[in-house]
Design a protein around this motif. Structure first.
Motif, PDB file in Angstrom:
ATOM      1  N   THR A  12     -62.907 -31.257  -1.194  1.00  0.00           N
ATOM      2  CA  THR A  12     -63.070 -29.863  -0.761  1.00  0.00           C
ATOM      3  C   THR A  12     -64.489 -29.372  -1.061  1.00  0.00           C
ATOM      4  O   THR A  12     -65.102 -28.680  -0.236  1.00  0.00           O
ATOM      5  CB  THR A  12     -62.007 -28.978  -1.452  1.00  0.00           C
ATOM      6  OG1 THR A  12     -60.710 -29.525  -1.131  1.00  0.00           O
ATOM      7  CG2 THR A  12     -62.061 -27.547  -0.979  1.00  0.00           C
ATOM      8  N   ASP A  47     -55.466 -29.364   4.178  1.00  0.00           N
ATOM      9  CA  ASP A  47     -54.741 -29.658   2.943  1.00  0.00           C
ATOM     10  C   ASP A  47     -53.928 -28.427   2.559  1.00  0.00           C
ATOM     11  O   ASP A  47     -54.499 -27.386   2.206  1.00  0.00           O
ATOM     12  CB  ASP A  47     -55.747 -30.008   1.833  1.00  0.00           C
ATOM     13  CG  ASP A  47     -55.054 -30.321   0.516  1.00  0.00           C
ATOM     14  OD1 ASP A  47     -53.822 -30.161   0.418  1.00  0.00           O
ATOM     15  OD2 ASP A  47     -55.759 -30.734  -0.421  1.00  0.00           O
ATOM     16  N   SER A 102     -54.931 -26.802  -0.580  1.00  0.00           N
ATOM     17  CA  SER A 102     -56.363 -26.641  -0.796  1.00  0.00           C
ATOM     18  C   SER A 102     -56.766 -25.181  -0.860  1.00  0.00           C
ATOM     19  O   SER A 102     -55.977 -24.272  -0.624  1.00  0.00           O
ATOM     20  CB  SER A 102     -57.119 -27.330   0.333  1.00  0.00           C
ATOM     21  OG  SER A 102     -58.468 -26.984   0.277  1.00  0.00           O
ATOM     22  N   ASP A 146     -61.315 -30.739   5.990  1.00  0.00           N
ATOM     23  CA  ASP A 146     -61.005 -31.094   4.599  1.00  0.00           C
ATOM     24  C   ASP A 146     -59.542 -31.523   4.547  1.00  0.00           C
ATOM     25  O   ASP A 146     -58.643 -30.750   4.861  1.00  0.00           O
ATOM     26  CB  ASP A 146     -61.233 -29.868   3.695  1.00  0.00           C
ATOM     27  CG  ASP A 146     -60.834 -30.147   2.256  1.00  0.00           C
ATOM     28  OD1 ASP A 146     -60.910 -31.313   1.820  1.00  0.00           O
ATOM     29  OD2 ASP A 146     -60.431 -29.186   1.566  1.00  0.00           O
TER      30      ASP A 146
END
Ligand SMILES: Nc1ncnc2c1ncn2[C@@H]1O[C@H](COP(=O)(O)OP(=O)(O)OP(=O)(O)O)[C@@H](O)[C@H]1O
Ligand SMILES: [Mg+2]
Length: 253
Positions: free
Chosen positions: A16, A40, A43, A134
């Motif tokens: 990240t 994610d 995330s 990501d």
């Protein structure tokens, strides 16, 4: 067609952070607008980029599933509705927009909605010269093929023996899972000053990556994370940011 960079690798090795550095670096270096994709569910790419996500592709998909099963959404109306809701999920910021994928599809796959969402993302991505994704650790996300093509796959790892082995294993798995990408970069992150540089020789023999990069442990990046500060406030003269900018320049040459 957007140039797509997907970042994945071992858990906790800076995916990240690296995605945030790439997004902000592209913007700083005049390559805006960038589409940032947070793929994610756990995330916080939004926080790292200094914005807040309100709804995700996953939540839109679940809503579409509920509306379809109750007969409230059909045919063209469904496609238009999805387009609209996805557009609403897009967070607009200075130089980049962010979309979060949310939770992946669970059991009882609703493939039609997933296909529509894949199309919507593909249509969205054409508005940006660069897309940066990501991912969560591992390759599950990329195997779902939510994006059609990856120009640069970045695999991150740490310098430990196990860290380097994980990178080798992920490379092998990507082949087995037929994850397609045009170029591969290996980034070994958080190298301590007193640590020997990574043995890229052995890794190079096992993993024919196009680019290898080692990033040092950096107290400003760690401090930024502790304070929850946005990546955009990190000076580009920061050693890790400068190395990432140089790396992206070489990759895009
Ligand atoms: N080069 C660096 N120097 C110092 N700290 C770093 C560096 N790179 C990452 N970190 C810190 O390491 C921690 C983990 O980084 P990050 O969240 O980016 O990893 P991740 O691979 O995305 O993790 P996850 O697998 O949980 O998604 C964060 O606190 C981050 O600030
Ligand atoms: Mg992460």
């Amino acid at each position: 067609m957007a140039y797509t960079i997907a970042i994945t690798g071992k858990g906790g090795t800076g995916k990240t952070t690296i995605a945030g550095l790439i997004v902000t670096g592209l913007v700083e270096n005049g390559r805006a607008p960038v589409l940032a994709v947070d793929a994610d569910p756990n995330s916080c790419l939004d926080g790292l980029l200094g914005v807040t996500v309100r709804s995700t592709v996953g939540s839109v998909r679940e809503e579409a599933r509920e509306r379809s099963s109750s007969g409230a959404l059909a045919g063209m109306a469904r496609t238009e509705w999805l387009d609209l809701r996805i557009a609403e999920s897009l967070v607009e910021a200075d130089g980049f927009d962010l979309i979060a994928m949310g939770r992946p599809e669970g059991p009882g796959c609703y493939c039609y909605a997933n296909n529509v969402l894949r199309d919507v993302l593909a249509r969205l991505a054409v508005n940006y010269p660069y897309t940066v994704i990501d991912n969560e650790a591992g390759l599950e996300n990329l195997s779902r093929r939510i994006v059609q093509s990856v120009d640069l796959l970045v695999l991150t790892g740490d310098h430990s023996k196990r860290g380097l082995e994980t990178v080798r294993r992920l490379y092998g798995l990507a082949g087995e899972m037929k994850i397609s990408y045009k170029k591969l970069a290996i980034i070994i992150n958080r190298l301590r000053n007193d640590a020997a540089p990574p043995d890229f020789g052995a890794l190079r023999a096992a993993v024919p990556a196009d680019h290898f990069l080692a990033l040092p442990e950096d107290s400003d990046i760690a401090g930024h994370a502790e304070r929850g500060a946005a990546m955009g406030t990190l000076p580009r003269s920061n050693p890790v940011a400068a190395m990432m900018d140089g790396f992206i320049d070489v990759v895009l040459k």
